[in-house]
Design a protein around this motif. Structure first.
Motif, PDB file in Angstrom:
ATOM      1  N   TYR A 485       0.821  -1.214   0.000  1.00 47.41           N
ATOM      2  CA  TYR A 485       0.000   0.000   0.000  1.00 47.41           C
ATOM      3  C   TYR A 485       0.858   1.269   0.000  1.00 47.41           C
ATOM      4  O   TYR A 485       0.518   2.243  -0.671  1.00 47.41           O
ATOM      5  CB  TYR A 485      -0.923   0.004   1.218  1.00 47.41           C
ATOM      6  N   ARG A 488       2.825   1.792  -3.638  1.00 42.26           N
ATOM      7  CA  ARG A 488       2.188   1.601  -4.944  1.00 42.26           C
ATOM      8  C   ARG A 488       2.269   2.848  -5.818  1.00 42.26           C
ATOM      9  O   ARG A 488       2.275   2.765  -7.041  1.00 42.26           O
ATOM     10  CB  ARG A 488       0.729   1.184  -4.767  1.00 42.26           C
ATOM     11  N   SER A 489       2.317   4.052  -5.211  1.00 43.65           N
ATOM     12  CA  SER A 489       2.340   5.282  -5.994  1.00 43.65           C
ATOM     13  C   SER A 489       2.782   6.435  -5.102  1.00 43.65           C
ATOM     14  O   SER A 489       2.641   6.380  -3.881  1.00 43.65           O
ATOM     15  CB  SER A 489       0.952   5.572  -6.574  1.00 43.65           C
ATOM     16  N   THR A 492      -1.674   8.879  -3.722  1.00 36.13           N
ATOM     17  CA  THR A 492      -2.722   7.886  -3.530  1.00 36.13           C
ATOM     18  C   THR A 492      -3.944   8.535  -2.897  1.00 36.13           C
ATOM     19  O   THR A 492      -3.842   9.527  -2.166  1.00 36.13           O
ATOM     20  CB  THR A 492      -2.248   6.737  -2.616  1.00 36.13           C
ATOM     21  N   TYR A 551      -4.513  -2.904  -3.259  1.00 36.24           N
ATOM     22  CA  TYR A 551      -3.288  -2.115  -3.297  1.00 36.24           C
ATOM     23  C   TYR A 551      -2.788  -1.910  -4.727  1.00 36.24           C
ATOM     24  O   TYR A 551      -1.751  -1.299  -4.951  1.00 36.24           O
ATOM     25  CB  TYR A 551      -2.191  -2.758  -2.443  1.00 36.24           C
ATOM     26  N   ASN A 553      -4.671  -0.377  -7.160  1.00 36.71           N
ATOM     27  CA  ASN A 553      -5.125   0.930  -7.623  1.00 36.71           C
ATOM     28  C   ASN A 553      -5.912   1.599  -6.507  1.00 36.71           C
ATOM     29  O   ASN A 553      -6.092   1.027  -5.428  1.00 36.71           O
ATOM     30  CB  ASN A 553      -5.956   0.829  -8.902  1.00 36.71           C
ATOM     31  N   ASN A 554      -6.396   2.793  -6.753  1.00 34.43           N
ATOM     32  CA  ASN A 554      -7.037   3.589  -5.705  1.00 34.43           C
ATOM     33  C   ASN A 554      -8.491   3.224  -5.448  1.00 34.43           C
ATOM     34  O   ASN A 554      -9.047   3.638  -4.427  1.00 34.43           O
ATOM     35  CB  ASN A 554      -6.970   5.076  -6.060  1.00 34.43           C
TER      36      ASN A 554
END
Length: 683
Positions: A485, A488-489, A492, A551, A553-554
């Protein structure tokens, strides 16, 4: 932020307490019965050949010292799997506590009892009883220790006379570490230890001589050579630092540095105008001639009070709004009261200041105008403004008269976040920090839509060499995929939810919410909270039906769903001033059942330190490493970092081991936070 240096106790003494190698007040390897002044904290680093120690000690109460510690074992690798940890050395966490049993008197020594490394893997697990007595420039210490401190066994364990079971100490630890091994306490070999600390004629220079009871035959770093049980060294104090140099075991040179501060007296110089004087002012002749625009502007600029609504009837004036700058309620009331006294006509005999949270009236402060003015003008020898007002539940009339004009509109905020972990396999310290941008739209005083976006600005999480640990888990992975989590980006979606809240009865509040509730879960929930004004007891209950967020994508969800919720008691015991104990019983995210206990201590500066633990029906073996969920945190007011008065605070957590049992939903809104106006602890 200005931190007042470590302050010695008020009693006459010539030797100040200093830290031992592993953290905590003591000599070199052995503790003493001494305590630091309440609120004192030390941050320590020591180097002793095979070991390096990072530790911090805190004097929570005059009679209780707590120490947390990380140990770097240079002779051992973190893991024998090269792909897992490479060449990183073994790291171990430890927690110590020490309690004062008897305070030093003219004839009697100070007596303390303590427990070292009682909740970890038992590297340095020990129990001890100490005596300390000052004699001029000397501080003399004598103690008896079990476990690591008594490994040399220079005396027979006196408790063997009570029962044979005390003669042998069980080996190893149960579960996967992290449990308190009560069955080990005061068992096995015992040793006498002690020594002296001498304040030399050279100011700030102390000598510490110690006789220890460990023989280092079964040390975690391997069998260590000990040519002598005597350890000797120097401590030099410079400003807020202690520097130490020692010679131990007859063959090892060590050194250390300690930074000292006091959490009670931490403060920040403020550039702020004094409260308004009401000497020589001419208030409005009547309500018709009152300059309301000037009054509201002065309340905002000089009293830091943003008015939502005002109401006047007969000889009472009520203002509703938000106090947004002063953490000290009495200071806030004085500033607002002085402005009202200088502007409102003499015919107004009662001021009512109603503090709102999320447009809900929370607490009413009723001021006797004449008594307030008399105290503000110092017309008595001992004027006390606080006797002219009292706080209470908003009356039915006050609630009925509240008709704010602006109950809808956009709102926004920016907050920082900091995630950190110590002692991981990839690096000793891993971190991630950035900003959470929050905002939404309020449809009325009860209903809104909100959301938050997390933007990572700085991190070293790229050092992760795995995302999900390899331990077998019998529990749903509600938290152990956290690395997925948080990496991942860079940007978020943390939350996006609908929210309703209201007062449904005197002292009783309710809320309901639904949407993306936290980074890992979405769903729906509701909460009830009962909180009398300025009461030491509050009660809450929350119920939630949640589904695990993806986890990847949003917006997507995994299949896992759960009911979770707790009944909670918030208690501030009179016998432990400035503390709060929260006990929450119910079902956790992994569907395990049990209780979470949170203990928090507030210092005069507003800094709060706390610890929590969750005990559930999941066994230590099922839970995995750490045996049960536990953690620590420090909450620091923003007021300590800025030159103007400010509210709000930042929280820095430390979770030694985080797994799936005993995990609570991180609700986006908690009614205890809205109720801080009614019974302040954090603000």
């Amino acid at each position: 932020m200005f931190i007042q240096p470590y302050v010695k106790g008020q009693e006459s003494k010539s030797v100040a307490p200093s830290q031992m190698v592993q953290g905590g007040v003591g000599l070199w390897q052995t503790p003493t019965a001494r305590m630091m002044p309440e609120g004192s904290q030390t941050i320590n680093y020591t180097d002793n050949d095979e070991y390096r120690f990072w530790s911090s000690s805190l004097q929570l109460f005059p009679w209780m010292e707590a120490t947390v510690r990380y140990t770097d074992v240079r002779t051992q690798l973190y893991s024998n799997v090269a792909s897992f940890s490479g060449n990183q050395t073994l790291k171990d966490k430890g927690i110590d506590v020490k309690f004062r049993l008897l305070e030093e008197g003219y004839y009697l020594p100070q007596v303390a009892m303590g427990f070292r490394d009682f909740g970890g893997t038992g590297f340095f697990e020990s129990e001890f009883i100490n005596l300390s007595k000052r004699v001029g420039p000397l501080d003399v210490h004598l103690g008896i220790g079990w476990g690591y401190l008594g490994a040399g066994g220079n005396i027979r364990n006196p408790l063997c006379e009570v029962a044979d079971s005390y003669c042998e100490r069980p080996g190893g630890f149960s579960g996967s570490g992290g449990k308190i091994e009560f069955g080990h306490f005061f068992k096995g070999p015992a040793s006498i230890f002690g020594g002296i600390e001498y304040q030399t004629p050279i100011d700030k220079l102390r000598v510490k001589l110690e006789y220890e009871g460990n023989d280092y035959v079964n040390d975690r770093a391997g069998e260590l050579e000990q040519n002598s049980p005597w350890n000797l060294g120097l401590v030099y104090e410079w400003n807020d630092f202690d520097f130490s140099l020692n010679y131990q075991r007859g063959n090892t040179v060590g050194f250390g540095i300690t930074y000292k501060l006091n959490l009670h007296t931490a403060k920040q110089v403020k550039f702020d105008k004094p409260p308004r004087s009401i000497e020589g002012v001419t208030p409005a002749a009547d309500m018709k001639s009152l300059n309301r625009k000037r009054l509201y502007t002065d309340l905002y600029l000089q009293g830091s009070f943003l008015i939502n609504y005002s109401h006047q009837i007969d000889d009472e004036m009520t203002i509703y709004g938000n106090q947004f700058a002063y953490r000290d309620n009495d200071e806030a009331i004085e500033r607002v009261g002085r402005i009202l006294a200088s502007e409102l006509p003499e015919s107004i005999k009662t001021y009512k200041i109603v503090d709102n949270a999320a447009l809900l009236p929370m607490v009413e402060t009723e001021i006797d105008a004449d008594a307030f003015k008399s105290a503000a003008r110092y017309e008595a020898l001992e004027s006390d403004l606080t006797t002219s007002y009292h706080r209470q539940e908003p009356s039915t009339e006050t609630l009925a008269n509240y008709k704010p004009n602006n109950t809808s509109g956009l709102f926004h905020s920016v907050n920082s976040f900091w995630i950190q972990t110590f002692g991981g396999p990839e690096s000793f310290y891993l971190y991630q920090g950035g900003a959470i941008l929050s905002g939404g739209y309020g449809f009325n005083e009860n209903f809104s839509i909100s959301g938050g976006v997390k933007a990572t600005l700085i991190e070293n999480f790229d050092k992760f060499n795995f995302t999900t640990d390899r331990q077998n888990s019998t529990l749903p992975r509600v938290r152990t995929q956290v690395r997925e989590y948080v990496t991942r980006s860079k940007v978020t979606l943390e939350t996006a939810f609908l929210h309703w809240s209201d007062r449904i009865a005197p002292n009783l509040f309710a809320q309901a919410y639904g949407g993306y509730l936290e980074a890992m879960f979405g769903g729906v929930g509701t909460e009830l909270f009962y909180s009398p004004v300025d009461s030491n007891l509050s009660f809450g209950i929350d119920l939630n039906y949640v589904q695990q967020r993806s986890y990847e994508n949003n917006f997507d969800f995994f299949d896992y769903k759960a009911f979770t919720g707790h009944a909670s008691v918030y208690w501030r015991p009179d016998f432990l001033p400035d503390t709060q104990i929260v006990v929450s019983a119910g079902q956790f995210l992994a569907k395990d059942k049990g209780v979470n206990i949170d203990f928090a201590k507030r210092f005069d500066s507003g800094i709060i330190v706390g610890a929590y633990a969750a005990i559930t029906n999941v066994s230590a073996e099922e839970y995995g490493e750490g045996s049960f969920t536990k953690g620590f945190y420090i909450s620091i007011p923003f007021d300590l970092f800025v030159l103007k008065p400010a509210k709000g605070r930042g929280k820095i957590p430390w979770v030694p081991i985080g797994r799936d049992g005993g995990q609570m939903l991180q609700k986006p809104v908690n009614l205890i936070d809205l109720n801080q106006y009614r019974s302040p602890f954090y603000d």
